[in-house]
Design a protein around this motif. Structure first.
Motif, mmCIF file in Angstrom:
data_model
loop_
_atom_site.group_PDB
_atom_site.id
_atom_site.type_symbol
_atom_site.label_atom_id
_atom_site.label_comp_id
_atom_site.label_asym_id
_atom_site.label_seq_id
_atom_site.Cartn_x
_atom_site.Cartn_y
_atom_site.Cartn_z
ATOM 1 N N ASP A 126 0.930 -1.267 0.014
ATOM 2 C CA ASP A 126 -0.188 0.054 0.006
ATOM 3 C C ASP A 126 0.853 1.155 0.113
ATOM 4 O OD1 ASP A 126 -2.409 -1.353 0.087
ATOM 5 O OD2 ASP A 126 -3.014 -0.593 1.759
ATOM 6 N N SER A 127 0.237 2.241 -0.364
ATOM 7 C CA SER A 127 0.791 3.605 -0.220
ATOM 8 C C SER A 127 1.114 3.830 1.018
ATOM 9 C CB SER A 127 -0.241 4.710 -0.894
ATOM 10 O OG SER A 127 0.479 5.832 -1.139
ATOM 11 N N ALA A 128 2.313 4.475 1.443
ATOM 12 C CA ALA A 128 2.975 5.207 2.354
ATOM 13 C C ALA A 128 3.547 4.014 3.579
ATOM 14 C CB ALA A 128 1.863 6.336 3.198
ATOM 15 N N SER B 262 9.514 3.221 -0.781
ATOM 16 C CA SER B 262 10.526 4.188 -1.360
ATOM 17 C C SER B 262 11.473 4.672 -0.299
ATOM 18 C CB SER B 262 10.028 5.709 -1.844
ATOM 19 O OG SER B 262 8.736 5.268 -2.424
ATOM 20 N N SER B 263 11.151 4.656 1.046
ATOM 21 C CA SER B 263 12.084 4.706 2.097
ATOM 22 C C SER B 263 13.191 3.571 2.174
ATOM 23 C CB SER B 263 11.494 5.025 3.394
ATOM 24 O OG SER B 263 10.723 6.106 3.250
ATOM 25 N N LEU B 264 12.550 2.419 2.211
ATOM 26 C CA LEU B 264 13.400 1.339 2.345
ATOM 27 C C LEU B 264 14.216 1.183 1.146
ATOM 28 C CD1 LEU B 264 10.733 -1.489 3.180
ATOM 29 C CD2 LEU B 264 12.634 -0.684 4.640
ATOM 30 N N GLN C 248 2.047 3.802 -8.288
ATOM 31 C CA GLN C 248 0.999 2.974 -9.139
ATOM 32 C C GLN C 248 0.056 2.206 -8.028
ATOM 33 O OE1 GLN C 248 2.070 0.825 -12.374
ATOM 34 N NE2 GLN C 248 3.403 2.277 -13.483
ATOM 35 N N GLU C 249 0.445 2.043 -6.823
ATOM 36 C CA GLU C 249 -0.336 1.047 -6.106
ATOM 37 C C GLU C 249 -1.631 1.644 -6.048
ATOM 38 O OE1 GLU C 249 2.483 2.646 -5.331
ATOM 39 O OE2 GLU C 249 2.394 3.490 -3.351
ATOM 40 N N ARG C 250 -1.918 3.058 -6.194
ATOM 41 C CA ARG C 250 -3.154 3.852 -6.158
ATOM 42 C C ARG C 250 -3.973 3.112 -7.093
ATOM 43 N NH1 ARG C 250 -1.384 8.521 -7.965
ATOM 44 N NH2 ARG C 250 0.528 8.846 -6.647
ATOM 45 N N GLY D 97 7.609 -6.321 7.389
ATOM 46 C CA GLY D 97 6.731 -5.437 8.445
ATOM 47 C C GLY D 97 7.610 -4.133 8.666
ATOM 48 N N ASN D 98 7.037 -3.005 8.009
ATOM 49 C CA ASN D 98 7.999 -1.941 8.260
ATOM 50 C C ASN D 98 7.707 -0.958 9.617
ATOM 51 O OD1 ASN D 98 10.263 -0.203 7.570
ATOM 52 N ND2 ASN D 98 9.026 1.108 6.291
ATOM 53 N N LYS D 99 8.364 0.012 10.067
ATOM 54 C CA LYS D 99 8.116 0.980 10.791
ATOM 55 C C LYS D 99 8.047 0.341 12.396
ATOM 56 C CE LYS D 99 5.605 3.917 7.701
ATOM 57 N NZ LYS D 99 4.813 5.017 7.557
ATOM 58 N N VAL D 100 9.142 -0.576 12.606
ATOM 59 C CA VAL D 100 9.107 -1.387 14.129
ATOM 60 C C VAL D 100 9.560 -0.273 14.918
ATOM 61 C CG1 VAL D 100 9.002 -3.813 13.316
ATOM 62 C CG2 VAL D 100 11.330 -2.600 13.369
ATOM 63 N N ASP D 101 10.021 0.932 14.578
ATOM 64 C CA ASP D 101 10.793 1.705 15.320
ATOM 65 C C ASP D 101 9.426 2.532 16.155
ATOM 66 O OD1 ASP D 101 10.193 4.763 13.809
ATOM 67 O OD2 ASP D 101 10.356 2.816 12.343
ATOM 68 N N ARG D 102 8.432 2.522 15.935
ATOM 69 C CA ARG D 102 7.244 2.853 16.409
ATOM 70 C C ARG D 102 6.409 1.714 16.992
ATOM 71 N NH1 ARG D 102 4.431 6.216 11.622
ATOM 72 N NH2 ARG D 102 2.760 6.347 13.140
ATOM 73 N N CYS E 204 11.398 -4.761 10.047
ATOM 74 C CA CYS E 204 12.665 -3.719 9.896
ATOM 75 C C CYS E 204 11.859 -2.317 10.200
ATOM 76 C CB CYS E 204 13.243 -3.913 8.702
ATOM 77 S SG CYS E 204 12.170 -3.244 7.248
ATOM 78 N N SER E 205 13.068 -1.374 10.248
ATOM 79 C CA SER E 205 12.731 0.089 10.016
ATOM 80 C C SER E 205 13.584 0.699 9.076
ATOM 81 C CB SER E 205 12.842 0.632 11.443
ATOM 82 O OG SER E 205 13.003 2.130 11.416
ATOM 83 N N ALA E 206 12.853 1.567 8.228
ATOM 84 C CA ALA E 206 13.496 2.137 7.178
ATOM 85 C C ALA E 206 14.066 3.396 7.632
ATOM 86 C CB ALA E 206 12.676 2.855 6.226
#
Ligand code: GDP
Length: 176
Positions: free
Chosen positions: A18-20, A24-26, A68-70, A123-128, A153-155
């Motif tokens: 999904d978006s966001a 891109s950050s990864l 494009q995922e939109r 699974g991203n954003k594990v810093d949160r 992980c966390s980008a």
């Protein structure tokens, strides 16, 4: 592969989700220690990274859906020839996880005809951690269901980012 002897193995890797969620950050985080400059993302974008793992020179061509995922459904050409597919969700937003199982995984089963394709659920954003709503166990279960490797992980903090090449190397030994 390829007439150019600057690498031993070449991979086309797709980033899906999904978006966001942080695709891109990864991509930026993963590429940032290479010499490539980042181009603005227009349409399907890709980055090339060369590095050495276990004595083998790998060339990774990483494709980002770049918005494009939109449109939800990517064409089969996007998937064609992919050796690695990285499915990304945000551990703080449940819908990004359910969309992976409801939409992306099905599309992937439909289009990725390469049996040797290495799939990885990330699974991203594990810093949160305080905002986490998707447990590690749920991630592991979904990965098992679709035959994916699994990584959290966390980008942002780069936690576990460097696990990606070693997992792909693991996959490449399956291919070879
Ligand atoms: P994309 O649409 O999937 O490519 O997502 P982006 O890479 O554009 O990221 C969306 C937002 O999430 C941006 O504001 C990023 O800074 C943020 N973000 C991405 N990865 C992480 C992460 O690991 N941790 C945190 N806290 N934020 C992140």
């Amino acid at each position: 592969h390829g007439g150019n002897s600057s690498y031993d193995l070449s991979f086309k890797i797709l980033l899906i989700g999904d978006s966001a969620v942080g695709k891109s950050s990864l991509l930026v985080t993963f590429i940032s220690n290479s010499v490539d400059d980042l181009a603005p993302t227009i349409g399907v974008d890709f980055k090339i990274k060369l590095f050495t793992v276990g004595g083998k020179r790998l060339k990774l061509t990483i494709w980002d859906t770049a918005g494009q995922e939109r449109f939800r459904t990517l064409t089969s050409s996007y998937y064609r020839g992919a050796q690695g597919i990285i499915l990304v969700y945000d551990v703080t937003r449940r819908e990004t996880f359910t969309n992976l199982s409801d939409v992306w995984a099905k599309e992937l089963d439909l289009y990725s005809t390469n049996q040797n394709c290495v799939k990885m659920l990330v699974g991203n954003k594990v810093d949160r951690e305080s905002e986490r709503v998707v447990s590690r166990e749920e991630g592991i279960a979904l990965a098992k269901e679709h035959g994916c490797l699994f990584l959290e992980c966390s980008a942002k903090t780069r936690e576990n980012i460097m696990e990606v090449p070693s997992l792909l190397e693991e996959g490449s030994t399956v291919v070879k």
